[in-house]
Design a protein around this motif. Structure first.
Motif, PDB file in Angstrom:
ATOM      1  N   LEU A   3       0.744  -1.186  -0.048  1.00  0.00           N
ATOM      2  CA  LEU A   3       0.035  -0.080   0.121  1.00  0.00           C
ATOM      3  C   LEU A   3       0.977   1.129  -0.190  1.00  0.00           C
ATOM      4  O   LEU A   3       1.130   1.817   1.173  1.00  0.00           O
ATOM      5  N   THR A   4       1.197   1.733  -1.176  1.00  0.00           N
ATOM      6  CA  THR A   4       2.220   2.737  -1.382  1.00  0.00           C
ATOM      7  C   THR A   4       1.325   4.195  -1.440  1.00  0.00           C
ATOM      8  O   THR A   4       0.267   4.009  -1.294  1.00  0.00           O
ATOM      9  N   GLU A   5       2.206   5.005  -1.143  1.00  0.00           N
ATOM     10  CA  GLU A   5       1.561   6.563  -1.318  1.00  0.00           C
ATOM     11  C   GLU A   5       0.877   6.563  -2.833  1.00  0.00           C
ATOM     12  O   GLU A   5      -0.294   7.121  -2.735  1.00  0.00           O
ATOM     13  N   LEU A  54      -3.118   3.994   8.250  1.00  0.00           N
ATOM     14  CA  LEU A  54      -2.561   3.279   9.242  1.00  0.00           C
ATOM     15  C   LEU A  54      -1.531   2.612   9.379  1.00  0.00           C
ATOM     16  O   LEU A  54      -1.145   1.831   8.558  1.00  0.00           O
ATOM     17  N   LEU A  55      -0.711   2.643  10.469  1.00  0.00           N
ATOM     18  CA  LEU A  55       0.470   1.713  10.479  1.00  0.00           C
ATOM     19  C   LEU A  55       0.469   0.970  11.608  1.00  0.00           C
ATOM     20  O   LEU A  55      -0.048   1.365  12.806  1.00  0.00           O
ATOM     21  N   ILE A 107       7.745   3.307   2.972  1.00  0.00           N
ATOM     22  CA  ILE A 107       6.406   3.022   2.610  1.00  0.00           C
ATOM     23  C   ILE A 107       6.242   2.534   1.354  1.00  0.00           C
ATOM     24  O   ILE A 107       5.597   1.544   0.982  1.00  0.00           O
ATOM     25  N   SER A 108       7.353   2.843   0.504  1.00  0.00           N
ATOM     26  CA  SER A 108       7.735   2.228  -0.955  1.00  0.00           C
ATOM     27  C   SER A 108       7.879   0.639  -0.872  1.00  0.00           C
ATOM     28  O   SER A 108       7.712   0.058  -1.914  1.00  0.00           O
ATOM     29  N   ASN A 109       8.788   0.153   0.157  1.00  0.00           N
ATOM     30  CA  ASN A 109       8.879  -1.061   0.391  1.00  0.00           C
ATOM     31  C   ASN A 109       7.971  -1.946   1.109  1.00  0.00           C
ATOM     32  O   ASN A 109       7.684  -2.979   0.468  1.00  0.00           O
ATOM     33  N   TYR A 154       1.781   1.005   3.568  1.00  0.00           N
ATOM     34  CA  TYR A 154       1.085   1.261   4.779  1.00  0.00           C
ATOM     35  C   TYR A 154       0.427  -0.041   5.117  1.00  0.00           C
ATOM     36  O   TYR A 154       0.085  -0.869   4.652  1.00  0.00           O
ATOM     37  N   PHE A 155      -0.003  -0.224   6.634  1.00  0.00           N
ATOM     38  CA  PHE A 155      -0.651  -1.522   6.989  1.00  0.00           C
ATOM     39  C   PHE A 155      -2.208  -1.512   6.499  1.00  0.00           C
ATOM     40  O   PHE A 155      -2.570  -2.481   5.967  1.00  0.00           O
TER      41      PHE A 155
END
Lengths: 429, 219
Positions: A89-91, A109-110, A242-244, A247-248
């Motif tokens: 779930l990237t930006e 959410l993280l 975030i790119s790897n 997001y949760f």
């Protein structure tokens, strides 16, 4: 008929002890059935009110993985059993969802896992090593209640749930302003063989508010969470994480009337996992229905065992009453009347067991109700006054059921009694 | 002719090809209000005759008519309720029921006007001399009293014929005597036909008529 009832009651009362023992079987079956009927509706109601309070019908949760956590429940929302590719779930995905027409807002959410949490001046770690992160304010509806002076989180500030407050045996008033220390385990995790860089990290938070949100016990803002995740995992910066990893979850709020379409779009076109309040409600329906069927199965088995007990008792009493059956036949009782006398006896055993079972269940429910209410409340569930509701019609159905078990169990012995030859019966010693 | 028994036979099948003739052609007639004894040693067919007349055994051949009607035309339960009343050697009272309830037991299985029942009960209890024992249980009674309860039970429905199977067999001779006297009184006051089965020829002397059974035939 009235006279036959009196006579049957007389016969049953002559064997009080055995009747009581036989009724125990029915009692147990009835207790199981009553707990199902009285408890299951209430369990469902508690879960539904929980969902309705916490899960707005306009909300969607989106995840890149096929399991999601919501309010302590793990649900697998895979539709039609088709396994989707796990997506990060990237930006970019977050922005894509934001641009869908009808989407009001998208909140990332993280989760941070695996840290031991200590309250200052207390060396007992909190058992759940989980910190959730979002930029939602403390008075947002996903938190059921909020206590504190400041309802937004700055860096290294924290909301804790009511459950944490009661775990550390303190009060809402006292816990505000205190520090929470989150430490990575000094030995590393056994399962994920932590790298050297992850060992002996420690972060300090200040508690600014108390929220009510099930098991997701500690809340920080997204910047703080990214800061820690980058530090623990050895990433360059938040954007790299975030790119790897991504997001949760994404918490999506929709405009009224658009929820279904958006859910379908995210599911089918973006190929992400999505849950709505409908998904959760459907899950609860399946869950309670499954549980009810399982319990009814247990109840039926114990009813069958109980009815075997009645058959046994009735056959025993036919042997004992053989001469008496002979006498009443000799003075003019018909086969039907003998049959009825025995059927009445076995249904009385059933009725007695039913009433006994209902009474015991009623008292038990009264006794354990406060504990259930309290447990639900400390576990972060929506507050309720009463868990079990004793319903007259359910009690009536259960009583009828126990009489029916008695009657069915009595059919064979009663027919046996009715068919006795009076001459042989009179000679029976 | 009130009761007519014609060529009454009853065979018991003991195996596939063996059968025993318990009754091998019994014939007699009784008038209304007769007090008759059936005398015979054991194995003479007394009990079989009694079971048939009492409506407990219907597997006989021959013909029995009471008041001009073949008893096979009656409903079996009706016959046992209203046509015959039976008194047994062992009394056969129900231990958990009181004297009154035991006497009323046949009425448990029918619809009757309660005032009428009460009058009949009072009268019968008085007749058998148990007015002060109404609420007692069988275990609180002497053998003679228990047999009086059984007699009252047999008479409560005013049957046409009372069958008494060795009614004094379990009683001492003095008590037995009083029971026989009671039966004689009832025979006169109620006008009921009584058939008394016994192996004791002395007891048979109390009756007006006597039927002797030998090997399933009357002689």
């Amino acid at each position: 008929m009235e006279k036959m009832f009196k006579y049957a009651i007389n016969l049953v009362l002559r064997r009080k002890f055995r009747t009581a023992l036989t009724s125990l079987g029915i009692m147990l079956a009835v207790m199981l059935m009553s707990f199902i009927l009285f408890g299951m509706t209430d369990l469902k109601n508690v879960m539904l009110s929980e969902i309705e309070t916490r899960f707005n019908p306009l909300d969607l949760y989106v995840s890149g993985q096929d399991n999601m956590s919501f309010g302590g429940m793990a649900v697998a929302p895979t539709k039609d059993g088709i396994k989707k590719e796990e997506t990060v779930l990237t930006e970019e995905i977050k922005e894509k969802i934001q641009q869908i027409s009808g989407v009001e807002s998208v909140e990332p959410l993280l989760f941070i896992n695996g840290l031991d949490m200590y309250l200052e001046d207390d060396d007992t770690p909190y058992p759940m090593k989980l910190i959730a992160a979002s930029d939602l304010p403390g008075n947002h509806h996903i938190f059921k209640s909020f206590y504190g002076d400041k309802d937004t989180l700055d860096s290294y500030e924290m909301f804790v749930s009511k459950y944490v407050v009661s775990f550390f045996e303190t009060t809402q008033e006292d816990i505000i302003g205190k520090k929470i220390h989150a430490k990575s385990s000094s030995s590393g995790s056994f399962f994920s063989a932590a790298s050297k860089s992850m060992i002996d990290k420690e972060y300090e938070f200040t508690i600014v508010g108390v929220v009510d949100t099930g098991n997701d016990a500690f809340w920080v803002n997204n910047d703080t969470a990214l800061d820690i995740l980058v530090d623990l995992g050895g990433y360059d910066d938040g954007a790299d994480y975030i790119s790897n990893v991504g997001y949760f979850q994404l918490y999506v709020t929709t405009n009224e009337g658009k929820t279904k379409d958006i859910e379908r779009y995210i599911d089918e076109d973006l190929k992400l996992f999505v849950i709505s309040s409908d998904t959760i409600l459907g899950f609860i329906d399946t869950f309670t229905a499954g549980l009810t069927i399982a319990l009814i199965l247990f109840g039926s088995i114990s009813a069958i065992v109980a009815s075997i007990g009645i058959v046994n008792t009735m056959i025993m009493s036919i042997y004992e009453q053989t001469r008496e059956i002979g006498i009443i036949k000799a003075i003019g009782a018909s086969n039907t009347q003998v049959l009825l006398i025995f059927l009445i006896q076995s249904s009385l055993i059933g009725l007695f067991g039913g009433i006994l079972g209902l009474s015991v269940t009623f008292l038990l429910m009264k006794a354990i109700d406060p504990f259930i209410v309290q447990t639900l409340s400390t576990q972060g569930f929506v507050d309720i006054d009463q868990f079990f509701h004793f319903q007259f019609w359910n009690a009536f159905i259960i009583t009828m059921f126990s009489i029916l078990v008695g009657v069915v169990a009595g059919i064979y012995p009663s027919m046996k009694a009715a068919k006795l030859d009076p001459v042989k019966a009179l000679r029976y010693e | 002719m009130f009761i007519e028994v014609k060529n009454l036979k009853r065979e018991y099948k003991m195996g596939k090809e063996i059968s025993v003739g318990a009754l091998q052609g019994v014939n007699f007639t009784l008038e209304k209000g007769d007090f008759v004894s059936v005398v015979g040693s054991s194995g003479s067919g007394k009990s079989t005759l009694l079971n048939i007349l009492g409506g407990l055994d219907w597997e006989y051949t021959g013909e029995i008519t009471i008041d001009g009607k073949n008893i096979k035309e009656y409903d079996k339960n009706y016959y046992r309720r209203y046509i015959v009343g039976t008194i047994f050697q062992q009394f056969y009272l129900i231990p958990s029921l009181s004297v009154e309830e035991n006497i009323l037991l046949p009425i448990k299985f029918q619809k009757r006007d309660s005032k009428e029942i009460k009058e009949r009960l009072d009268y019968i209890i008085d007749m058998v001399g148990l007015s002060d024992r109404r609420k007692h249980l069988p275990k609180e009674l002497s053998g003679g009293q228990a047999q009086r309860v059984a007699i009252a039970r047999a008479l409560i429905d005013s049957p046409k014929i009372v069958l008494a199977d060795e009614p004094t067999g379990n009683l001492d001779s003095k008590t037995g005597e009083s029971i026989l006297q009671l039966l004689q009184e009832l025979n006169i006051s109620e006008g009921v036909t009584i058939l008394l089965v016994t192996h004791d020829k002395d007891i048979a002397k109390h009756t007006k008529k006597r039927i002797s059974l030998v090997d399933g035939k009357n002689v």
